[in-house]
Design a protein around this motif. Sequence first.
Motif, PDB file in Angstrom:
ATOM      1  N   THR A 183       0.815  -1.383   0.140  1.00 41.36           N
ATOM      2  CA  THR A 183       0.010  -0.123  -0.030  1.00 41.36           C
ATOM      3  C   THR A 183       0.979   1.334  -0.051  1.00 41.36           C
ATOM      4  O   THR A 183       0.706   2.223   0.719  1.00 41.36           O
ATOM      5  CB  THR A 183      -1.047   0.010   1.096  1.00 41.36           C
ATOM      6  OG1 THR A 183      -0.116  -0.033   2.519  1.00 41.36           O
ATOM      7  CG2 THR A 183      -1.960  -1.183   1.154  1.00 41.36           C
ATOM      8  N   THR A 184       1.668   1.320  -0.870  1.00 42.20           N
ATOM      9  CA  THR A 184       2.758   2.354  -1.173  1.00 42.20           C
ATOM     10  C   THR A 184       2.107   3.530  -1.907  1.00 42.20           C
ATOM     11  O   THR A 184       1.568   3.256  -3.121  1.00 42.20           O
ATOM     12  CB  THR A 184       4.080   1.872  -1.598  1.00 42.20           C
ATOM     13  OG1 THR A 184       4.798   0.952  -0.732  1.00 42.20           O
ATOM     14  CG2 THR A 184       5.045   3.216  -1.832  1.00 42.20           C
ATOM     15  N   ASN A 185       2.069   4.581  -1.369  1.00 38.08           N
ATOM     16  CA  ASN A 185       1.674   5.708  -2.212  1.00 38.08           C
ATOM     17  C   ASN A 185       2.717   6.239  -3.109  1.00 38.08           C
ATOM     18  O   ASN A 185       3.592   6.881  -2.546  1.00 38.08           O
ATOM     19  CB  ASN A 185       1.104   6.903  -1.632  1.00 38.08           C
ATOM     20  CG  ASN A 185       0.542   8.131  -2.259  1.00 38.08           C
ATOM     21  OD1 ASN A 185       0.251   8.080  -3.541  1.00 38.08           O
ATOM     22  ND2 ASN A 185       0.563   9.457  -1.657  1.00 38.08           N
ATOM     23  N   ASP A 215       2.746  11.837  -5.742  1.00 34.26           N
ATOM     24  CA  ASP A 215       2.057  12.911  -5.134  1.00 34.26           C
ATOM     25  C   ASP A 215       2.528  14.208  -5.821  1.00 34.26           C
ATOM     26  O   ASP A 215       3.651  14.400  -6.049  1.00 34.26           O
ATOM     27  CB  ASP A 215       2.068  13.054  -3.846  1.00 34.26           C
ATOM     28  CG  ASP A 215       0.715  13.504  -3.171  1.00 34.26           C
ATOM     29  OD1 ASP A 215      -0.285  13.872  -3.908  1.00 34.26           O
ATOM     30  OD2 ASP A 215       0.414  13.623  -2.044  1.00 34.26           O
TER      31      ASP A 215
END
Length: 243
Positions: free
Chosen positions: A147-149, A152
């Motif tokens: 669950t790495t963003n 951005d």
Amino acid sequence: MDSQRTAELYGVGLGPGDPGLVTLAAMSVLETAEIIIAPSSHPESMGRAEYIVHTLLPDREVIRIPMQMASGSEGIDRRLHAVRDTIRELRPRLTSAAMSAFVTLGDPLLYSTFSLVVEAVVCEQLPIAVRVIPGVPAFLALASLVTTNLLDNDERLHLVPATGDPGHLEHLLEDRESVLVIYKLSSNFAMLRAMIAQAGRQKGAMVGLELGTDRMQVLTLSEAPDKVPYFATIIVPVQRRSA
């Protein structure tokens, strides 16, 4: 057959290896295609893309194109020769079929042997329309497991093969507001790990091995062995400032 109809050849991305990540669009083509072609390292060896097809559609015939995965221009020439031989042999079937499919791991437009199929179709002057069904890239499957963003705001992503110039990788590692994704690791992994550590980018970096298979591993750089399989992926994340 309608003489005005154009035969279609689809490049179908099957994702990194998990049949559950095959899209509905890909399944629709696989179920409809009159011919399914898959790459293989040996005529008697089932490749991973073919394995996914048989998992989803056990009774479908799959035609193999044996491709030697040697590196460099010589390896590319061998693979193109093998593809052109197969396309030439299948010409009557491909041109008379309404829909054919060439299946590949990941996405057909990312470091895929599908590009050789397209080149062969053009070289052989086949009256075939080429289409593409995108697939889930390995690096997105890897990021989803932790669950790495990835990105951005104005952050960037670089996707490169480990087979390139090491100096180029060093330059990309200096860009700390970018994600660096590295494919085709193989025997270069130990060197790459050292480069990433030397650049101070090892924090949060991860390695995915055999993604989508029952042999899958997701490891930190320090946990991974010095030698990893060809189907391995590194993600070096952005170094963000703490809030």
